[in-house]
Scaffold this motif. Structure first.
Motif, PDB file in Angstrom:
ATOM      1  N   VAL B  17       1.031  -1.175  -0.047  1.00  0.00           N
ATOM      2  CA  VAL B  17       0.214  -0.109   0.032  1.00  0.00           C
ATOM      3  C   VAL B  17       0.952   1.299   0.135  1.00  0.00           C
ATOM      4  O   VAL B  17       0.826   2.298  -0.656  1.00  0.00           O
ATOM      5  CB  VAL B  17      -0.966  -0.030   1.113  1.00  0.00           C
ATOM      6  CG1 VAL B  17      -1.625   1.331   1.368  1.00  0.00           C
ATOM      7  CG2 VAL B  17      -2.068  -1.075   0.960  1.00  0.00           C
ATOM      8  N   ALA B  20       1.980   1.830  -3.367  1.00  0.00           N
ATOM      9  CA  ALA B  20       1.151   2.716  -4.325  1.00  0.00           C
ATOM     10  C   ALA B  20       0.894   4.135  -3.758  1.00  0.00           C
ATOM     11  O   ALA B  20       0.494   4.745  -4.666  1.00  0.00           O
ATOM     12  CB  ALA B  20      -0.376   1.850  -3.997  1.00  0.00           C
ATOM     13  N   ASP B  21       1.248   4.242  -2.525  1.00  0.00           N
ATOM     14  CA  ASP B  21       0.923   5.540  -1.905  1.00  0.00           C
ATOM     15  C   ASP B  21       1.956   6.818  -2.477  1.00  0.00           C
ATOM     16  O   ASP B  21       1.610   7.906  -2.588  1.00  0.00           O
ATOM     17  CB  ASP B  21       1.073   5.711  -0.437  1.00  0.00           C
ATOM     18  CG  ASP B  21      -0.301   5.376   0.174  1.00  0.00           C
ATOM     19  OD1 ASP B  21      -0.327   5.387   1.550  1.00  0.00           O
ATOM     20  OD2 ASP B  21      -1.324   5.261  -0.548  1.00  0.00           O
ATOM     21  N   PRO B  23       3.623   8.476  -5.110  1.00  0.00           N
ATOM     22  CA  PRO B  23       3.838   9.085  -6.621  1.00  0.00           C
ATOM     23  C   PRO B  23       5.050   9.296  -6.983  1.00  0.00           C
ATOM     24  O   PRO B  23       5.939   9.653  -6.206  1.00  0.00           O
ATOM     25  CB  PRO B  23       2.968  10.401  -6.585  1.00  0.00           C
ATOM     26  CG  PRO B  23       2.172  10.507  -5.227  1.00  0.00           C
ATOM     27  CD  PRO B  23       2.955   9.791  -4.339  1.00  0.00           C
ATOM     28  N   LYS B  27       5.813  13.527 -10.907  1.00  0.00           N
ATOM     29  CA  LYS B  27       4.466  13.692 -10.581  1.00  0.00           C
ATOM     30  C   LYS B  27       4.300  14.506  -9.711  1.00  0.00           C
ATOM     31  O   LYS B  27       3.484  15.520  -9.644  1.00  0.00           O
ATOM     32  CB  LYS B  27       3.634  12.347 -10.418  1.00  0.00           C
ATOM     33  CG  LYS B  27       3.392  11.497 -11.705  1.00  0.00           C
ATOM     34  CD  LYS B  27       2.501  12.108 -12.575  1.00  0.00           C
ATOM     35  CE  LYS B  27       2.569  11.500 -14.118  1.00  0.00           C
ATOM     36  NZ  LYS B  27       1.886  12.144 -14.979  1.00  0.00           N
ATOM     37  N   VAL B  28       4.892  14.553  -8.550  1.00  0.00           N
ATOM     38  CA  VAL B  28       5.050  15.244  -7.342  1.00  0.00           C
ATOM     39  C   VAL B  28       5.617  16.842  -7.743  1.00  0.00           C
ATOM     40  O   VAL B  28       4.632  17.878  -7.549  1.00  0.00           O
ATOM     41  CB  VAL B  28       6.014  14.930  -6.184  1.00  0.00           C
ATOM     42  CG1 VAL B  28       5.873  15.918  -5.077  1.00  0.00           C
ATOM     43  CG2 VAL B  28       5.661  13.407  -5.719  1.00  0.00           C
ATOM     44  N   ASP B  77       1.327  18.733   0.839  1.00  0.00           N
ATOM     45  CA  ASP B  77       1.688  17.346   0.333  1.00  0.00           C
ATOM     46  C   ASP B  77       2.617  17.530  -0.767  1.00  0.00           C
ATOM     47  O   ASP B  77       2.989  16.689  -1.480  1.00  0.00           O
ATOM     48  CB  ASP B  77       0.619  16.671  -0.095  1.00  0.00           C
ATOM     49  CG  ASP B  77      -0.641  16.802   1.023  1.00  0.00           C
ATOM     50  OD1 ASP B  77      -0.329  16.448   2.192  1.00  0.00           O
ATOM     51  OD2 ASP B  77      -1.752  17.069   0.743  1.00  0.00           O
TER      52      ASP B  77
END
Lengths: 149, 149
Positions: B17, B20-21, B23, B27-28, B77
């Motif tokens: 997980v 998958a979390d 990026p 993309k960030v 974030d």
């Protein structure tokens, strides 16, 4: 000073302001694409949660849904006339030939993303997934018709 | 099933997980730059109004200020570890060496943009201009130290 020159001065002033008002097409396109990047950033984790790729987190989902809804409202100013060119864009020129239909589809997106935020606040996972699918439908409706492949 | 294997299974699941979390850095960076593009889109007309380049419009100013404040909250974030490279970025690596100071400066920006939105809602043009300048100071404080020229 007679009325005519004053009117003329005002007209020139308004024209100058109007010119300051209109960002260049490439800036509009950059703005538009930025909104979509932020939308996708929030969409992806919601989709992952719905698909079970990451654990469902109601609070996180709610924040993403709220941000998505907020971003879609910014799209109101993101498709002015003339912003079909000036930089690479997937927005098809037929958008501006069908602006009423396009705006209706945008309103659908705005309504359903807001519904998603409201549903997410309720915390019912099944209803949230249902509303996510419905929201995705409003994305697709526009992409199918108005976005380059 | 004994406790140990269950714990192991959970650990593997959490790791999957977590993967998958996260990026990809590019993309960030795209997300981060998109936030700033939308911020600038809203900042520019407020500055134009303050400078008299376009007529002061309280309702329009308020909407820009609210959107600016909303966008700054998304920056929380936007600076994960490892996002100093992966695509062209003006974010200097010293951000992550001084993360506490950087986060404090980000908090300043978030507070002052929120104050700008609140002041804008009040409609007092002089106070709004004053708060705009104060807000601009929090932008500059970070740019001076943490952004490439």
């Amino acid at each position: 000073m007679s009325r005519a020159p004053l009117a003329l001065v005002l007209l020139v002033f308004v024209a100058a302001v109007a010119s300051a008002d209109a960002p260049k097409p490439e800036k509009v396109i950059q703005y538009r694409q930025s909104i979509y990047h932020v939308m996708l950033w929030n969409w992806a984790p919601m989709l992952d949660m719905a698909k079970g790729k990451r654990p469902f987190d109601a609070a996180e989902f709610k924040q993403h849904a709220e941000r998505l809804a907020t971003m879609t409202r910014m799209l109101d100013d993101a498709y002015p006339e003339g912003s079909d060119k000036g930089a690479q864009t997937d927005a098809l020129p037929i958008i501006w030939e069908n602006k009423k239909d396009f705006d209706a589809k945008l309103a659908d997106l705005q309504r359903e993303t807001q519904n998603l935020a409201t549903t997410a606040a309720g915390g019912d996972e099944a209803k949230i997934k249902e509303q996510l699918a419905k929201t995705g439908g409003t994305c697709k409706a526009c992409h199918d018709k108005y976005r380059a492949d």
